[in-house]
Design an enzyme around this catalytic site. Structure first.
Site, PDB file in Angstrom:
ATOM      1  N   HIS A  91      63.283  27.773  28.127  1.00 17.24           N
ATOM      2  CA  HIS A  91      63.307  26.478  27.442  1.00 17.24           C
ATOM      3  C   HIS A  91      63.636  25.368  28.431  1.00 17.24           C
ATOM      4  O   HIS A  91      64.493  25.517  29.311  1.00 17.24           O
ATOM      5  CB  HIS A  91      64.338  26.467  26.324  1.00 17.24           C
ATOM      6  CG  HIS A  91      63.859  27.116  25.061  1.00 17.24           C
ATOM      7  ND1 HIS A  91      62.759  26.691  24.371  1.00 17.24           N
ATOM      8  CD2 HIS A  91      64.366  28.177  24.366  1.00 17.24           C
ATOM      9  CE1 HIS A  91      62.586  27.450  23.292  1.00 17.24           C
ATOM     10  NE2 HIS A  91      63.558  28.364  23.257  1.00 17.24           N
ATOM     11  N   CYS A 117      57.983  24.100  28.921  1.00 19.63           N
ATOM     12  CA  CYS A 117      57.258  23.089  28.145  1.00 19.63           C
ATOM     13  C   CYS A 117      57.426  21.722  28.786  1.00 19.63           C
ATOM     14  O   CYS A 117      58.431  21.434  29.447  1.00 19.63           O
ATOM     15  CB  CYS A 117      57.755  23.046  26.711  1.00 19.63           C
ATOM     16  SG  CYS A 117      57.538  24.577  25.796  1.00 19.63           S
ATOM     17  N   ARG A 133      52.322  22.645  29.512  1.00 18.08           N
ATOM     18  CA  ARG A 133      53.180  23.548  30.257  1.00 18.08           C
ATOM     19  C   ARG A 133      53.331  23.044  31.681  1.00 18.08           C
ATOM     20  O   ARG A 133      52.414  22.501  32.267  1.00 18.08           O
ATOM     21  CB  ARG A 133      52.605  24.963  30.274  1.00 18.08           C
ATOM     22  CG  ARG A 133      52.481  25.633  28.914  1.00 18.08           C
ATOM     23  CD  ARG A 133      53.840  25.878  28.281  1.00 18.08           C
ATOM     24  NE  ARG A 133      53.700  26.573  27.000  1.00 18.08           N
ATOM     25  CZ  ARG A 133      53.642  25.932  25.844  1.00 18.08           C
ATOM     26  NH1 ARG A 133      53.670  24.599  25.811  1.00 18.08           N
ATOM     27  NH2 ARG A 133      53.545  26.629  24.720  1.00 18.08           N
TER      28      ARG A 133
END
Length: 431
Positions: free
Chosen positions: A330, A399, A408
């Protein structure tokens, strides 16, 4: 025509007699005695002086009579009837005594030859103004009446027994009923007249909220509830999720290090969600465990980094002689381990620690943005990385932009050192 008055040698004695007649206002007689000239009844006639007196006496009497004929201020507190009462019994009323003394002949004064007195100003013979008497308070004299209440400024009691009871309940006491009752819009019109039963019902219906008002209130409450829920969700995502993920990742790392310290054997294959390595990015101060798989609930949301396994996109392990070791994490929320990987520059070290060895990589290249479907970045020779032949590579994916998952970001590294744990930490972790 009035006869001339012969002059007498005793003129000065007549002036003394005239002055003697002026009673001192501070020595007022008691009731029943001769009243003071300061409080003589209105309309009383003055006695004429004796014509047999001399010319000096006439002049003095003329000045005295001129002073007496000036208008006298009537004291407000003087009560003739109360003054004439017989306070001690047996005494003759003051008015009768005063009238009798006025009718009685005045004795002739004795002529005494004295030097002519100096002129006395008329202003000195004027009577002082009477001071106003004390104001009576109706509370100390008698019970209040309608007139006394009106004079004191107290509003009269309005309404019947029912109105007084209602006012007493609203005011908290029975004495509050004396105040003016408030208008009840349901029972009283604007002009103060009571409403009929039909008018009262119509007024009650008009006071009730309409359907539109109720609907607008409901919609407003729904929007307020949604806003509160959104605020709580944002707080959870940006703050509480990071705290929870850091706790879970720390627990997973401690458990993995304990297994290594206890000498548990290396399995042939790792289960999804099982930790097997630790990732170090010294420049970003990142220390996070690596688990098998890229499941959001089992791996990524727990603050760990996931390895692309056979269930997603198969990539090599760090100990493979050739291949691309691909991991994901993340960038925002849930521990956000890859939030600042865009700050890495070529040559920055990235270390992977396993049960037996340290694998040191050097950052080689970065792809700021690509589509989520571009899986070629995980090939054994990744597309766009700048590598032209097979080797031992590392690929980090996350991300971008921040707080979104539209695209991405890719960072590549190349292995430069393989060091057994028995020889200690590599220089990248010692510095």
């Amino acid at each position: 025509m009035t006869a001339l008055r012969p002059e007498q040698d005793g003129g000065s004695s007549g002036f003394e007699d005239a002055v003697r007649r002026l009673d001192d206002p501070l020595n007022d007689p008691l009731p029943g005695q001769h009243p003071s000239p300061w409080f003589r009844p209105t309309g009383a006639q003055e006695q004429e002086p004796d014509q047999g007196q001399g010319q000096g006496q006439g002049q003095a009497q003329g000045q005295a009579e001129e002073a007496r004929r000036r208008p006298e201020p009537e004291p407000e507190w003087y009560d003739p009837q109360g003054y004439e009462q017989d306070w001690y019994g047996g005494a003759q009323p003051a008015t009768q005594q005063h009238a009798a003394q006025q009718q009685a002949p005045e004795p002739a004064p004795v002529a005494v030859q004295e030097p002519e007195p100096a002129h006395v100003p008329v202003q000195e013979l004027q009577e002082p103004e009477a001071e106003p008497g004390p104001v009576q308070d109706d509370e100390t004299v008698a019970l209040r009446t309608a007139d006394t209440r009106r004079a004191a400024g107290i509003p009269p009691a309005v309404g019947g027994r029912a109105a007084r009871r209602k006012a007493a309940k609203k005011g908290g006491g029975r004495h509050s009923a004396a105040a003016a009752p408030e208008k009840d819009p349901e029972t009283e019109a604007a002009d103060g007249k009571p409403l009929t039963r039909v008018e009262a019902r119509a007024a009650a219906r008009a006071a009730k909220p309409t359907a539109g008002v109720i609907a607008s209130r409901a919609v407003g409450e729904v929007f307020i509830s949604i806003g509160v829920l959104m605020l709580l969700f944002v707080t959870y995502q940006l703050w509480w999720s990071n705290i929870r993920a850091h706790d879970l990742a720390g627990s997973a790392r401690s458990s993995l290090e304990d297994d290594w310290a206890n000498g548990k054997g290396k399995p042939d294959a790792f289960e999804p969600g099982q930790g097997f390595a630790i990732l170090y990015i010294p420049k970003l101060d990142v220390v996070v465990p690596i688990a098998e798989g890229i499941s959001k609930t089992q791996v990524l949301d727990k603050g760990m980094v996931g390895h692309y396994d056979k269930d997603s996109i198969p990539t090599a392990m760090p100990d493979a002689k050739k291949g691309n070791f691909g991991i994901a994490g993340h960038r925002n929320t849930h521990g956000e381990p890859f939030r600042f990987i865009n700050r890495l520059e070529p040559g920055d070290p990235i270390v992977v620690e396993t049960q037996d060895k340290y694998y040191v990589y050097k950052m080689a290249n970065i792809l700021p943005q690509t589509a989520p479907s571009n899986t070629s970045v995980l090939d054994p020779v990744p597309a766009g990385s700048g590598f032209t032949k097979p080797g031992r590579y590392l690929t980090l994916t996350t991300c971008t932009p921040e707080f979104t998952s539209t695209y991405r970001m890719i960072v590549w590294g190349k292995m430069v050192e393989e060091r057994p744990r028995s020889k200690g930490k590599p220089d990248a972790l010692v510095e």
